[in-house]
Motif scaffolding. Structure first.
Motif, PDB file in Angstrom:
ATOM      1  N   LEU A  90      56.676 -26.574  67.073  1.00 31.44           N
ATOM      2  CA  LEU A  90      56.622 -25.509  66.405  1.00 31.44           C
ATOM      3  C   LEU A  90      55.416 -25.516  65.321  1.00 31.44           C
ATOM      4  O   LEU A  90      54.668 -24.505  65.056  1.00 31.44           O
ATOM      5  N   ASN A  91      55.428 -26.701  64.536  1.00 26.27           N
ATOM      6  CA  ASN A  91      54.374 -26.692  63.756  1.00 26.27           C
ATOM      7  C   ASN A  91      52.976 -26.823  64.498  1.00 26.27           C
ATOM      8  O   ASN A  91      51.991 -26.181  63.864  1.00 26.27           O
ATOM      9  N   ASP A  92      52.844 -27.332  65.705  1.00 26.70           N
ATOM     10  CA  ASP A  92      51.519 -27.387  66.264  1.00 26.70           C
ATOM     11  C   ASP A  92      51.402 -26.089  66.461  1.00 26.70           C
ATOM     12  O   ASP A  92      49.752 -25.483  66.352  1.00 26.70           O
ATOM     13  N   THR A  93      52.296 -25.124  67.032  1.00 29.80           N
ATOM     14  CA  THR A  93      51.950 -23.889  67.353  1.00 29.80           C
ATOM     15  C   THR A  93      51.549 -22.962  66.265  1.00 29.80           C
ATOM     16  O   THR A  93      50.666 -22.241  66.386  1.00 29.80           O
ATOM     17  N   LEU A  94      52.232 -23.097  65.095  1.00 32.37           N
ATOM     18  CA  LEU A  94      51.804 -22.355  63.885  1.00 32.37           C
ATOM     19  C   LEU A  94      50.105 -22.719  63.703  1.00 32.37           C
ATOM     20  O   LEU A  94      49.437 -21.873  63.424  1.00 32.37           O
ATOM     21  N   ASP A  95      49.910 -24.105  63.739  1.00 32.70           N
ATOM     22  CA  ASP A  95      48.469 -24.610  63.281  1.00 32.70           C
ATOM     23  C   ASP A  95      47.675 -23.871  64.512  1.00 32.70           C
ATOM     24  O   ASP A  95      46.322 -23.660  63.963  1.00 32.70           O
ATOM     25  N   LYS A  96      47.772 -23.820  65.743  1.00 31.61           N
ATOM     26  CA  LYS A  96      47.052 -23.366  66.682  1.00 31.61           C
ATOM     27  C   LYS A  96      46.866 -21.899  66.812  1.00 31.61           C
ATOM     28  O   LYS A  96      45.810 -21.156  66.693  1.00 31.61           O
ATOM     29  N   VAL A  97      47.981 -20.893  66.339  1.00 37.84           N
ATOM     30  CA  VAL A  97      47.767 -19.555  66.401  1.00 37.84           C
ATOM     31  C   VAL A  97      47.657 -18.935  64.873  1.00 37.84           C
ATOM     32  O   VAL A  97      46.792 -17.948  64.773  1.00 37.84           O
ATOM     33  N   ILE A  98      48.101 -19.310  63.817  1.00 38.61           N
ATOM     34  CA  ILE A  98      47.822 -18.763  62.560  1.00 38.61           C
ATOM     35  C   ILE A  98      46.738 -19.305  61.822  1.00 38.61           C
ATOM     36  O   ILE A  98      46.890 -20.543  61.616  1.00 38.61           O
ATOM     37  N   PRO A  99      45.579 -18.923  61.334  1.00 38.97           N
ATOM     38  CA  PRO A  99      44.667 -19.678  60.504  1.00 38.97           C
ATOM     39  C   PRO A  99      45.370 -20.084  59.339  1.00 38.97           C
ATOM     40  O   PRO A  99      46.254 -19.365  58.573  1.00 38.97           O
ATOM     41  N   ALA A 100      44.687 -21.121  58.893  1.00 40.19           N
ATOM     42  CA  ALA A 100      45.195 -21.810  57.509  1.00 40.19           C
ATOM     43  C   ALA A 100      45.037 -21.128  56.666  1.00 40.19           C
ATOM     44  O   ALA A 100      46.037 -21.106  55.547  1.00 40.19           O
ATOM     45  N   GLU A 101      44.302 -19.983  56.410  1.00 35.19           N
ATOM     46  CA  GLU A 101      43.986 -19.283  55.038  1.00 35.19           C
ATOM     47  C   GLU A 101      45.148 -18.238  55.219  1.00 35.19           C
ATOM     48  O   GLU A 101      45.799 -17.882  53.879  1.00 35.19           O
ATOM     49  N   GLU A 102      45.713 -17.882  56.190  1.00 37.39           N
ATOM     50  CA  GLU A 102      47.015 -16.840  56.307  1.00 37.39           C
ATOM     51  C   GLU A 102      48.208 -17.957  55.902  1.00 37.39           C
ATOM     52  O   GLU A 102      49.161 -17.169  55.151  1.00 37.39           O
ATOM     53  N   MET A 103      48.453 -18.943  56.421  1.00 37.30           N
ATOM     54  CA  MET A 103      49.466 -19.617  56.177  1.00 37.30           C
ATOM     55  C   MET A 103      49.659 -20.126  54.860  1.00 37.30           C
ATOM     56  O   MET A 103      50.708 -20.252  54.349  1.00 37.30           O
TER      57      MET A 103
END
Length: 130
Positions: A90-103
């Protein structure tokens, strides 16, 4: 992306509750919490994951199904370990889909929390405790 992140966090919450229920021997609720993400949440995120990383999408989907198959025939430690592995996916998924600046954006994160509160309100507003 807010809804995507909210869906990932809902899956994470169900995994946590599945583990908690497995730990106390309530396999019925553990099973329910492993199936909910598969039956009701995953279909709303798989296209976005697949567009970024089809292998990750396959791994996450397969792992969620494996966890549900482990409810009755695994030790608590095996179950917990598999759930932790899924949390990593799930962490990998967030990293792949949501840009770091958004996160890393406070407003984005507040919108995710607001979305999760809305989902919780919808899920539990009609809940009538025993």
């Amino acid at each position: 992306l807010v809804e995507f992140d909210s869906n990932i966090e809902q899956i994470r919450g169900h995994l946590n509750q599945a583990v908690a229920n497995k730990e106390i021997g309530n396999t019925t609720l553990a099973m329910a919490h492993t199936l909910h993400p598969i039956e009701e949440i995953y279909s709303s995120i798989d296209v976005q994951i697949d567009a970024r990383d089809p292998n990750l999408n396959q791994s996450l989907s397969s792992s969620l199904n494996q966890l549900s198959n482990m409810v009755d025939n695994s030790t608590v430690e095996e179950f917990r370990t598999k759930a932790l592995d899924i949390n990593g996916l799930l962490n990998d998924t967030l990293d792949k889909v949501i840009p770091a600046e958004e996160m890393n954006d406070s407003l984005f994160n507040l919108m995710v929390v607001g979305n999760l509160l809305s989902v919780a309100d919808n899920e539990y507003s009609s809940f009538d405790p025993p």
